[in-house]
Motif scaffolding. Structure first.
Motif, PDB file in Angstrom:
ATOM      1  N   VAL A  12      50.727 -47.465  33.419  1.00 28.51           N
ATOM      2  CA  VAL A  12      51.390 -47.965  32.210  1.00 28.51           C
ATOM      3  C   VAL A  12      52.606 -48.830  32.537  1.00 28.51           C
ATOM      4  CG1 VAL A  12      52.693 -47.273  30.153  1.00 28.51           C
ATOM      5  CG2 VAL A  12      50.585 -46.081  30.748  1.00 28.51           C
ATOM      6  N   ARG A  13      53.453 -48.347  33.428  1.00 25.20           N
ATOM      7  CA  ARG A  13      54.675 -49.062  33.766  1.00 25.20           C
ATOM      8  C   ARG A  13      54.358 -50.429  34.377  1.00 25.20           C
ATOM      9  NH1 ARG A  13      60.390 -47.817  35.065  1.00 25.20           N
ATOM     10  NH2 ARG A  13      61.121 -48.967  33.264  1.00 25.20           N
ATOM     11  N   ARG A  94      54.765 -51.371  14.843  1.00 19.01           N
ATOM     12  CA  ARG A  94      54.564 -50.004  15.336  1.00 19.01           C
ATOM     13  C   ARG A  94      54.836 -48.935  14.284  1.00 19.01           C
ATOM     14  NH1 ARG A  94      54.674 -47.662  20.515  1.00 19.01           N
ATOM     15  NH2 ARG A  94      54.213 -49.151  22.174  1.00 19.01           N
ATOM     16  N   ILE A  95      55.680 -49.260  13.316  1.00 20.03           N
ATOM     17  CA  ILE A  95      56.045 -48.271  12.290  1.00 20.03           C
ATOM     18  C   ILE A  95      54.803 -47.627  11.694  1.00 20.03           C
ATOM     19  CG2 ILE A  95      57.139 -47.958  10.026  1.00 20.03           C
ATOM     20  CD1 ILE A  95      59.002 -50.293  10.724  1.00 20.03           C
ATOM     21  N   GLN A  98      52.494 -44.805  14.328  1.00 22.50           N
ATOM     22  CA  GLN A  98      53.190 -43.733  15.041  1.00 22.50           C
ATOM     23  C   GLN A  98      52.281 -42.651  15.592  1.00 22.50           C
ATOM     24  OE1 GLN A  98      56.435 -42.026  12.924  1.00 22.50           O
ATOM     25  NE2 GLN A  98      57.475 -43.953  12.574  1.00 22.50           N
ATOM     26  N   ARG A  99      51.200 -42.354  14.859  1.00 24.48           N
ATOM     27  CA  ARG A  99      50.379 -41.217  15.302  1.00 24.48           C
ATOM     28  C   ARG A  99      49.675 -41.492  16.637  1.00 24.48           C
ATOM     29  NH1 ARG A  99      44.837 -41.393  11.668  1.00 24.48           N
ATOM     30  NH2 ARG A  99      45.214 -43.465  10.786  1.00 24.48           N
ATOM     31  N   PHE A 101      51.246 -42.956  19.281  1.00 24.74           N
ATOM     32  CA  PHE A 101      52.227 -43.187  20.358  1.00 24.74           C
ATOM     33  C   PHE A 101      52.006 -42.277  21.567  1.00 24.74           C
ATOM     34  CE2 PHE A 101      55.980 -45.055  17.675  1.00 24.74           C
ATOM     35  CZ  PHE A 101      55.149 -46.064  17.263  1.00 24.74           C
ATOM     36  N   LEU A 102      51.527 -41.070  21.338  1.00 27.10           N
ATOM     37  CA  LEU A 102      51.402 -40.137  22.450  1.00 27.10           C
ATOM     38  C   LEU A 102      49.993 -40.094  23.023  1.00 27.10           C
ATOM     39  CD1 LEU A 102      53.666 -37.171  21.330  1.00 27.10           C
ATOM     40  CD2 LEU A 102      54.160 -39.104  22.831  1.00 27.10           C
ATOM     41  N   ASP A 103      49.123 -40.937  22.485  1.00 26.96           N
ATOM     42  CA  ASP A 103      47.751 -40.974  22.981  1.00 26.96           C
ATOM     43  C   ASP A 103      47.709 -41.853  24.231  1.00 26.96           C
ATOM     44  OD1 ASP A 103      45.093 -41.389  23.478  1.00 26.96           O
ATOM     45  OD2 ASP A 103      44.530 -41.555  21.366  1.00 26.96           O
ATOM     46  N   LYS A 104      47.379 -41.253  25.361  1.00 29.95           N
ATOM     47  CA  LYS A 104      47.371 -41.996  26.629  1.00 29.95           C
ATOM     48  C   LYS A 104      46.333 -43.117  26.627  1.00 29.95           C
ATOM     49  CE  LYS A 104      50.298 -39.549  29.339  1.00 29.95           C
ATOM     50  NZ  LYS A 104      51.275 -39.455  28.223  1.00 29.95           N
ATOM     51  N   VAL A 106      45.786 -45.181  24.106  1.00 31.54           N
ATOM     52  CA  VAL A 106      46.155 -46.275  23.204  1.00 31.54           C
ATOM     53  C   VAL A 106      47.412 -46.943  23.777  1.00 31.54           C
ATOM     54  CG1 VAL A 106      46.885 -46.936  20.881  1.00 31.54           C
ATOM     55  CG2 VAL A 106      45.231 -45.077  21.180  1.00 31.54           C
ATOM     56  N   PHE A 107      47.319 -48.219  24.066  1.00 35.11           N
ATOM     57  CA  PHE A 107      48.473 -48.963  24.589  1.00 35.11           C
ATOM     58  C   PHE A 107      48.870 -49.994  23.542  1.00 35.11           C
ATOM     59  CE2 PHE A 107      50.597 -50.178  28.744  1.00 35.11           C
ATOM     60  CZ  PHE A 107      51.473 -51.084  28.170  1.00 35.11           C
ATOM     61  N   ILE A 108      50.081 -49.855  23.000  1.00 37.60           N
ATOM     62  CA  ILE A 108      50.528 -50.778  21.957  1.00 37.60           C
ATOM     63  C   ILE A 108      51.583 -51.714  22.531  1.00 37.60           C
ATOM     64  CG2 ILE A 108      51.515 -51.008  19.640  1.00 37.60           C
ATOM     65  CD1 ILE A 108      50.712 -48.052  19.164  1.00 37.60           C
ATOM     66  N   ARG A 109      51.420 -52.992  22.319  1.00 36.20           N
ATOM     67  CA  ARG A 109      52.422 -53.933  22.782  1.00 36.20           C
ATOM     68  C   ARG A 109      52.846 -54.856  21.649  1.00 36.20           C
ATOM     69  NH1 ARG A 109      55.221 -54.379  27.526  1.00 36.20           N
ATOM     70  NH2 ARG A 109      56.161 -56.429  27.634  1.00 36.20           N
TER      71      ARG A 109
ATOM     72  N   THR B  40      60.694 -48.778  15.304  1.00 37.43           N
ATOM     73  CA  THR B  40      59.558 -47.875  15.126  1.00 37.43           C
ATOM     74  C   THR B  40      59.684 -46.925  13.940  1.00 37.43           C
ATOM     75  OG1 THR B  40      60.579 -46.380  16.731  1.00 37.43           O
ATOM     76  CG2 THR B  40      58.900 -47.876  17.551  1.00 37.43           C
ATOM     77  N   GLN B  48      57.678 -39.607  21.822  1.00 41.61           N
ATOM     78  CA  GLN B  48      57.240 -40.880  21.240  1.00 41.61           C
ATOM     79  C   GLN B  48      58.172 -42.018  21.644  1.00 41.61           C
ATOM     80  OE1 GLN B  48      57.174 -39.631  17.059  1.00 41.61           O
ATOM     81  NE2 GLN B  48      54.977 -40.033  17.012  1.00 41.61           N
ATOM     82  N   GLN B  51      57.572 -42.930  25.397  1.00 44.81           N
ATOM     83  CA  GLN B  51      56.295 -43.639  25.575  1.00 44.81           C
ATOM     84  C   GLN B  51      56.397 -45.078  25.077  1.00 44.81           C
ATOM     85  OE1 GLN B  51      53.566 -43.201  27.311  1.00 44.81           O
ATOM     86  NE2 GLN B  51      54.596 -41.340  28.013  1.00 44.81           N
ATOM     87  N   GLN B  55      55.822 -48.513  27.296  1.00 43.68           N
ATOM     88  CA  GLN B  55      54.778 -49.499  26.981  1.00 43.68           C
ATOM     89  C   GLN B  55      55.377 -50.859  26.631  1.00 43.68           C
ATOM     90  OE1 GLN B  55      52.145 -47.968  23.943  1.00 43.68           O
ATOM     91  NE2 GLN B  55      51.366 -46.339  25.260  1.00 43.68           N
ATOM     92  N   GLU B  56      56.541 -50.850  26.001  1.00 43.84           N
ATOM     93  CA  GLU B  56      57.146 -52.106  25.557  1.00 43.84           C
ATOM     94  C   GLU B  56      58.061 -52.725  26.619  1.00 43.84           C
ATOM     95  OE1 GLU B  56      56.312 -53.635  22.888  1.00 43.84           O
ATOM     96  OE2 GLU B  56      55.511 -52.183  21.469  1.00 43.84           O
TER      97      GLU B  56
END
Ligand SMILES: Nc1nc2c(ncn2[C@@H]2O[C@H](COP(=O)(O)OP(=O)(O)OP(=O)(O)O)[C@@H](O)[C@H]2O)c(=O)[nH]1
Ligand SMILES: [Mg+2]
Lengths: 326, 138
Positions: A12-13, A94-95, A98-99, A101-104, A106-109, B40, B48, B51, B55-56
């Motif tokens: 991820v990083r 992203r607002i 939110q649900r 965010f902790l799913d490995k 799903v990568f949101i940019r 967010t 949250q 993470q 990612q950002e």
């Protein structure tokens, strides 16, 4: 290259940093992208476009939940506008997500347009390359919510979804020319509002007109874009939308290999032309600087009417690229 | 011809209260200063927030607090950043804090605390002076 390994492993990083460098046009990213390119071509790209506040992010959130239920991994590229005054941006898509965010998986940019027109960013296609190589099954792109001329998404996505809402105007003026042609699926979101049926009808009429026109000029394909009513914030109509996406995907991949080839070629052509344009421009700037000149100082001379933009461009190309080669 | 590197900042609101006016005001001020702000919304857990920051690829996290949730969430966020080798991300807090908590927060690595008296201009100035965009890979 270590970074290539890291991306392929899904670090991820490393991915996050590479995306940043791509967005900032760091030159070394070119050679990394080159190494990643052979690993691409597996992901399916879904694009959402439509006016500000139509519910794109809420729909992206719902569709992501659907793909996760059937075990697909997802990357989301969410685009918001850069302020032309400050150069800054608030990236708020992203607002609604939110649900995840902790799913490995799903990568949101979030990305800002930084002055790019067309609905995407300069970096979007290269970011798709990274997520594809990283092994994401589905890549969802949410375009910036402005205007009507933002049709670049159709050059990136396999399935393009145009989102509208009831009551955008007296008629459907808000999603007119250009946008209608690129939609493989149309969504009328906020169907809880008055006028949803009317909006569906108007869309249907415009689509039928376009269909007849294309038939007349012999450019007919047999995909009829479905119109789906949704209430994204309540999850209503989402099953129908997912079904429509799957049908369009099946249409492209299974029934119509020649259509799929066309879409893939179009995407490739877009990425190639953008890269070529960019490389050529940068090369020219380098050469101008090598001559001890700058774009700004040439502009100054143009402004003083010593030069004109047309001749000076031709002249530079001739001197740098044509006569040099002989 | 590399583009100038933009500062990327996450503005997040941990805790249970749903008032995010303060967070929105600061997000806008940071945008107007030319930064890219990832916003967010409310009710973010430390997990949250971290993470999202990873990612950002943000350079800074600004945490907005009203309800006194900082005693749990701030240390937890610092812990998670450490676990993810992301201690280079600058973390600041803004909102209402009991005076005696501020040294404790600084001791765990929160770089600065902005109280309701802080001027937006001073916050921006602090950010410009103390947060630099991460260096690009060679
Ligand atoms: N009434 C109603 N509200 C909805 C519906 N879908 C989304 N919304 C709300 O509409 C607002 C905007 O939704 P977003 O998903 O952020 O819209 P967007 O198109 O992503 O907006 P931008 O990214 O700013 O262009 C939010 O407050 C949603 O909760 C719907 O079907 N009905
Ligand atoms: Mg949005």
């Amino acid at each position: 290259m270590e970074i290539v390994e890291q991306v392929l492993r899904g670090d991820v990083r490393a991915v996050a940093r590479l995306l940043r460098d791509i967005d900032d046009q760091v030159p070394s990213t070119r050679s990394i992208l080159k190494e990643l390119y052979p690993y691409t071509g597996k992901a399916y790209v879904v694009g959402f476009t439509g006016p500000p506040g139509a519910g794109k992010s809420t729909l992206v959130d719902q569709i992501t939940a659907y793909y996760r239920r059937i075990g697909k991994t997802v990357a989301i590229i969410a685009i918001d506008p850069t302020s032309p005054f400050s150069g800054g941006a608030i990236l708020g898509d992203r607002i609604r997500m939110q649900r995840h965010f902790l799913d490995k998986d799903v990568f949101i940019r979030s990305v800002a347009t930084r002055g790019h027109f067309g609905g995407l960013t300069k970096s979007t296609h290269d970011m798709i390359t990274v997520f594809d190589a990283m092994g994401k099954d589905i890549i969802i792109v949410e375009t910036v919510g402005v205007g009507q001329g933002e049709v670049e998404i159709a050059d990136c996505a396999h399935t393009t979804i145009v989102v509208s809402v009831p009551g955008l105007g007296d008629d459907i003026q808000a999603i007119k020319a250009g946008i209608m042609e690129i939609g493989n699926i149309f969504v009328v979101n906020k169907a809880d509002r008055e006028g949803a049926k009317k909006t569906v009808q108007e869309l249907r009429t415009i689509l039928d007109m376009g269909r007849r026109f294309r038939m007349d000029i012999g450019e007919m394909d047999d995909w009829e874009p479905p119109i789906v009513e949704t209430q994204a914030h309540k999850g209503i109509g989402i099953d129908e939308l997912c079904d429509a996406i799957e049908r369009h995907k099946a249409y492209l991949t299974a029934q119509k290999p020649e259509q799929f080839r066309k879409v893939m070629l179009k995407r490739t052509l877009h990425q190639f032309s953008e890269t070529l344009r960019d490389e050529l421009f940068k090369e020219m700037v380098r050469r101008i600087e090598r001559r001890g000149d700058t774009l700004e100082s040439i502009a100054e001379r143009i402004f003083q009417k010593e030069l004109d933009p047309y001749s000076v461009s031709r002249q530079l190309i001739k001197e740098e690229f044509i006569s040099h080669e002989q | 011809m590399a583009n100038e590197r933009k500062l990327r900042i996450l503005v997040a609101k941990p805790g249970l209260d749903g008032h995010d006016r303060g967070a929105r005001v600061i997000a806008r001020a940071l945008r107007d200063a030319g930064f890219e702000v990832i916003y967010t919304g409310c009710h973010q857990t430390p997990e949250q927030i971290v993470q999202t920051a990873l990612q950002e690829d943000v350079d800074m996290i600004g945490l907005s607090i009203l309800s006194g949730a900082h005693n749990y969430s701030f240390p937890r966020i610092m812990e998670l950043l450490k676990e993810n080798n992301a201690e280079d991300i600058v973390v600041v807090g803004g909102g209402i804090f009991p005076l005696e908590d501020i040294p404790k927060l600084k001791a765990i690595g929160i770089r600065e605390i902005f109280t309701p008296g802080s001027k937006l201009d001073d916050i921006i100035k602090w950010v410009r002076e103390n947060v630099k965009p991460r260096k690009a890979a060679a």
